[in-house]
Design a protein around this motif. Structure first.
Motif, short mmCIF file in Angstrom:
data_model
loop_
_atom_site.label_atom_id
_atom_site.label_comp_id
_atom_site.label_asym_id
_atom_site.label_seq_id
_atom_site.Cartn_x
_atom_site.Cartn_y
_atom_site.Cartn_z
N LEU A 102 -2.07 -0.25 -12.01
CA LEU A 102 -1.61 0.00 -10.65
C LEU A 102 -0.82 1.31 -10.58
O LEU A 102 -0.97 2.09 -9.65
CB LEU A 102 -0.75 -1.17 -10.16
N ILE A 103 0.01 1.56 -11.59
CA ILE A 103 0.77 2.80 -11.63
C ILE A 103 -0.17 4.00 -11.71
O ILE A 103 0.05 5.04 -11.08
CB ILE A 103 1.77 2.79 -12.80
N ALA A 104 -1.26 3.86 -12.49
CA ALA A 104 -2.25 4.94 -12.56
C ALA A 104 -2.87 5.19 -11.19
O ALA A 104 -3.07 6.35 -10.78
CB ALA A 104 -3.33 4.58 -13.58
N LEU A 105 -3.18 4.12 -10.47
CA LEU A 105 -3.75 4.26 -9.12
C LEU A 105 -2.75 4.93 -8.18
O LEU A 105 -3.11 5.82 -7.39
CB LEU A 105 -4.15 2.89 -8.58
N LEU A 106 -1.50 4.54 -8.28
CA LEU A 106 -0.47 5.13 -7.43
C LEU A 106 -0.32 6.62 -7.71
O LEU A 106 -0.20 7.44 -6.79
CB LEU A 106 0.87 4.41 -7.65
N LEU A 146 9.10 0.94 -7.76
CA LEU A 146 9.69 2.27 -8.00
C LEU A 146 8.60 3.31 -8.28
O LEU A 146 8.67 4.43 -7.75
CB LEU A 146 10.68 2.21 -9.17
N PRO A 147 7.58 3.00 -9.09
CA PRO A 147 6.48 3.96 -9.23
C PRO A 147 5.80 4.30 -7.91
O PRO A 147 5.33 5.42 -7.74
CB PRO A 147 5.52 3.25 -10.19
N LEU A 148 5.73 3.34 -6.98
CA LEU A 148 5.17 3.64 -5.66
C LEU A 148 5.98 4.73 -4.98
O LEU A 148 5.44 5.72 -4.47
CB LEU A 148 5.15 2.37 -4.79
N SER A 149 7.31 4.57 -4.97
CA SER A 149 8.17 5.58 -4.35
C SER A 149 8.06 6.92 -5.06
O SER A 149 7.89 7.97 -4.42
CB SER A 149 9.63 5.09 -4.37
N PHE A 150 8.14 6.90 -6.39
CA PHE A 150 8.10 8.15 -7.15
C PHE A 150 6.77 8.87 -6.98
O PHE A 150 6.71 10.10 -6.94
CB PHE A 150 8.37 7.87 -8.63
N ALA A 151 5.68 8.11 -6.91
CA ALA A 151 4.35 8.73 -6.74
C ALA A 151 4.27 9.48 -5.41
O ALA A 151 3.74 10.60 -5.35
CB ALA A 151 3.26 7.67 -6.83
N ALA A 199 1.84 11.57 -15.52
CA ALA A 199 1.76 11.30 -16.97
C ALA A 199 3.02 10.60 -17.47
O ALA A 199 2.96 9.67 -18.29
CB ALA A 199 1.53 12.60 -17.73
N TYR A 200 4.18 11.04 -16.96
CA TYR A 200 5.44 10.39 -17.36
C TYR A 200 5.43 8.91 -16.97
O TYR A 200 5.80 8.04 -17.77
CB TYR A 200 6.62 11.09 -16.71
N MET A 201 5.02 8.61 -15.72
CA MET A 201 5.03 7.22 -15.27
C MET A 201 4.07 6.36 -16.08
O MET A 201 4.32 5.17 -16.29
CB MET A 201 4.71 7.15 -13.78
N LEU A 202 2.95 6.95 -16.52
CA LEU A 202 1.98 6.19 -17.31
C LEU A 202 2.46 5.96 -18.73
O LEU A 202 2.16 4.92 -19.34
CB LEU A 202 0.64 6.92 -17.33
N LEU A 203 3.19 6.92 -19.28
CA LEU A 203 3.61 6.84 -20.68
C LEU A 203 4.99 6.24 -20.87
O LEU A 203 5.34 5.84 -21.98
CB LEU A 203 3.57 8.24 -21.31
N ALA A 204 5.79 6.18 -19.82
CA ALA A 204 7.15 5.65 -19.93
C ALA A 204 7.11 4.17 -20.33
O ALA A 204 6.25 3.42 -19.85
CB ALA A 204 7.89 5.81 -18.60
N PRO A 205 8.00 3.74 -21.20
CA PRO A 205 8.02 2.32 -21.61
C PRO A 205 8.21 1.40 -20.41
O PRO A 205 9.02 1.68 -19.51
CB PRO A 205 9.23 2.26 -22.55
N GLY A 585 14.50 10.22 -17.08
CA GLY A 585 13.54 10.98 -17.87
C GLY A 585 12.69 11.90 -17.01
O GLY A 585 12.41 13.05 -17.39
N LEU A 586 12.30 11.41 -15.85
CA LEU A 586 11.51 12.23 -14.93
C LEU A 586 12.32 13.40 -14.39
O LEU A 586 11.81 14.52 -14.24
CB LEU A 586 11.01 11.35 -13.78
N THR A 587 13.61 13.17 -14.14
CA THR A 587 14.49 14.25 -13.67
C THR A 587 14.65 15.32 -14.74
O THR A 587 14.60 16.52 -14.45
CB THR A 587 15.86 13.67 -13.28
N ILE A 588 14.84 14.90 -15.99
CA ILE A 588 14.97 15.87 -17.10
C ILE A 588 13.69 16.69 -17.23
O ILE A 588 13.72 17.92 -17.40
CB ILE A 588 15.32 15.14 -18.41
#
Length: 605
Positions: A102-106, A146-151, A199-205, A585-588
């Motif tokens: 789902l995060i990949a789709l977002l 949260l991934p929805l908002s960030f995407a 890529a960060y959202m997909l790879l983040a733990p 992590g995304l901000t950095i």
């Protein structure tokens, strides 16, 4: 530094600084609504003589603001015509089974949509769909919201139309004499940011996204999300014929619960997922109000011809002048204890019953045969005069009336075509973007995708008031010399840093400032200061403006940092630090990435 002291000898500069500090306090404390803070500030700047009314109010007539108003209407037409229904269907499909998918789709699909449609309505439209996905998959919404908002935030910087902040910076650039932005001015920077962010959202733990608990099937409890029970028939020409329920569009897009299939004299009970749908099957379903209205428009199913209605509502051509309304059977209603068939409901009230809702209980009877009870909620379609008659009845209590039912979905190709033309024309011709957007609004109304009254309702007045008033800050800071004074302070601080390091500091400072005030306010305050740094840094002013724009847009640290973060904060049951933990992590990443991309874009090593 003496120049700074000289500026403060100017009474207008002192007044402007006082107004700015007061505005920042009000923004941070939330003591006053942001749009009211903006209006108060512009009023004070006029009342004290810092700005003339013409200069102070120029932002309300700026092309950027008019563009945003038109964009609200175009977005409403796209959503209401079902132009983005395919996206909803993708989310609900069987191929999207895990949070990672789902995060990949977002990231790969929803984010680009946010590049041309403001991200706030995108989140508002997809939020209930993703909540329903979480219920179906028995997952906590905190895993994906949260991934929805960030995407959408990442996608919002792909084009000028992706965010109201983009348009505000374009307007400030024009006021400062550098000209407005084009549609794709910063797209070459936005695309790498979108890809690296995804890529960060997909790879983040996954552990960075906490499990804050599941929601029940009646998530939220709103009437639009609570299941209604009704009976529909599959017509011979329906695209559902020949498909199993599991693979049918009926469940992929609308997430309908089929409770029973009646096939001639045969009654089929769950499990039904692998049953092949046949023509003239009758389905007893549970469905949300908005999805029922959508099915009504698409003619994929027909309302079964119950004894409470003499005609097939879904095939009726007499919908004009009809309105949808919810009514409750209150305690003491004389209708309780009888079925719709026995009551001859349609003849008695001149209203068609579309569906029935009964709290948390499942209604297994056919709609016309269901015995009504006190507390039942009926979804009705009726002329306006009949609704007024219902309001005078002691047997029925009108709960909610919907004047803005969705327009016919046959207008979907028109809406998509108009939106594409709106994007292409300014790119290939000399047509100004604002003209293209306004023509698109007229086209949406003329093409039947949006009613004139809905154009007015679609405009977010709070956003318009905020952005129109905040543009006066830039003018006041330029006119009084405050922008130059603050720029000199920054030059002194940054003088020993490389160009890359200086851009990094500006980006990070803007990002941090945005966590405490709105991103629009941070842009209005920092943009006029940043452009003054351009000569000393050997950069074009637009490079500094874009640095501030991305710093204000890439807000991933707090719920208040961006409006979409706040929109998912409650439904996701997040705690404050959940946003910081996932977004740090995304901000950095963005802090180191954006300055480099800007230098690369402007050919500076």
């Amino acid at each position: 530094m003496n120049e700074i002291l000289t500026v403060f000898e100017n009474p207008k500069a002192v007044i402007t600084l006082a107004v700015l500090m007061s505005a920042v306090f009000l923004f941070v404390s939330s003591a006053l609504a942001p749009e009211l803070t903006g209006l108060l500030s512009v009023a004070l700047l006029m009342a004290t003589g810092v700005l003339s009314p013409q200069k102070a109010l120029a932002g309300f007539g700026s092309p950027a603001l008019i563009t945003l108003m038109g964009l609200f209407a175009v977005s409403a037409a796209l959503f209401k015509s079902g132009a983005l229904d395919r996206l909803r269907e993708l989310i609900a499909s069987e191929s999207i089974r895990t949070p990672r998918r789902l995060i990949a789709l977002l990231g790969l699909v929803v984010a680009p949509v946010s590049g041309v449609v403001p991200n706030t309505p995108v989140v508002a439209s997809l939020l209930p769909v993703i909540e329903a996905w979480c219920v179906k998959r028995k997952l906590s919404p905190s895993r994906v919201l949260l991934p929805l908002s960030f995407a959408t935030v990442l996608g919002g910087t792909l084009t000028l139309l992706g965010s109201s902040v983009n348009l505000l910076v374009s307007d400030i650039s024009d006021q400062l004499g550098y000209g407005p932005f084009d549609l794709f001015t910063f797209t070459s920077i936005g695309i790498p940011i979108w890809l690296f962010g995804t890529a960060y959202m997909l790879l983040a733990p996954q552990s960075l996204l906490p499990d804050r608990g599941r929601i029940s099937s009646e998530y939220g409890g709103s009437s639009d999300q609570t299941g209604y029970f009704t009976e529909v028939t599959i017509p011979s020409g329906s695209e559902l014929v020949g498909n199993s329920l599991r693979n049918s569009r009926l469940q992929r897009r609308f997430d309908v619960d089929v409770l029973e299939i009646q096939r001639e004299s045969e009654r089929l009970l769950p499990p039904l997922a692998d049953r092949i749908i046949q023509s003239e099957d009758r389905l007893l379903i549970r469905i949300t109000r908005s999805d029922l209205l959508r099915l009504k428009q698409e003619h994929t199913v027909q309302l079964t011809k119950n004894l409470n209605t003499e005609k097939n509502f879904f095939l009726s051509n007499t919908d004009e002048g009809q309105q949808t309304v919810e009514v409750l059977l209150p305690a003491g209603s004389t209708l309780a204890g009888a079925s719709l068939r026995e009551l001859r409901f349609r003849q008695r009230h001149n209203a068609t019953v579309l569906a029935l809702r009964r709290g948390q209980q499942t209604v297994q009877e056919r709609l016309g045969q269901a015995i009504l009870r006190e507390g039942d909620v009926l979804l009705l379609q009726a002329p306006r005069d009949s609704i007024r008659g219902l309001q005078d009845s002691n047997d029925l209590l009108v709960l909610d009336q919907f004047d803005n039912d969705l327009p016919t979905v046959t207008r979907k190709p028109i809406a998509i075509g108009i939106a594409i033309a709106m994007l292409i024309l300014p790119s290939l011709t000399d047509l100004p973007l604002v003209a293209s957007v306004l023509l698109a609004v007229i086209g949406m109304v003329w093409g039947g995708c949006l009613r004139p009254a809905e154009v007015q309702r679609s405009i977010r007045l709070d956003v318009i008031l905020l952005l129109g008033s905040l543009s006066s800050f830039s003018v006041a800071m330029q006119n009084t010399g405050l922008a130059d004074a603050f720029a000199n302070i920054l030059i002194f601080i940054l003088q020993d840093l490389s160009t890359y390091s200086a851009l990094l500091v500006i980006f990070l400072s803007t990002t941090i400032f945005t966590q405490f005030v709105s991103n629009a306010a941070s842009v209005a305050l920092l943009a006029p200061i940043a452009v003054q740094l351009a000569p000393s840094m050997g950069l074009p002013p637009l490079a500094l403006l874009i640095t501030v724009l991305f710093g204000a847009s890439q807000s991933f640290l707090t719920p208040m940092g961006y409006q979409t973060n706040l929109m998912v904060f409650g439904p996701g049951r997040y705690q404050f630090l959940d946003v910081t933990r996932y977004g740090a992590g995304l901000t950095i990443l963005m802090t180191f990435l954006v300055p480099g991309l800007i230098l690369l874009n402007y050919g500076i090593s």
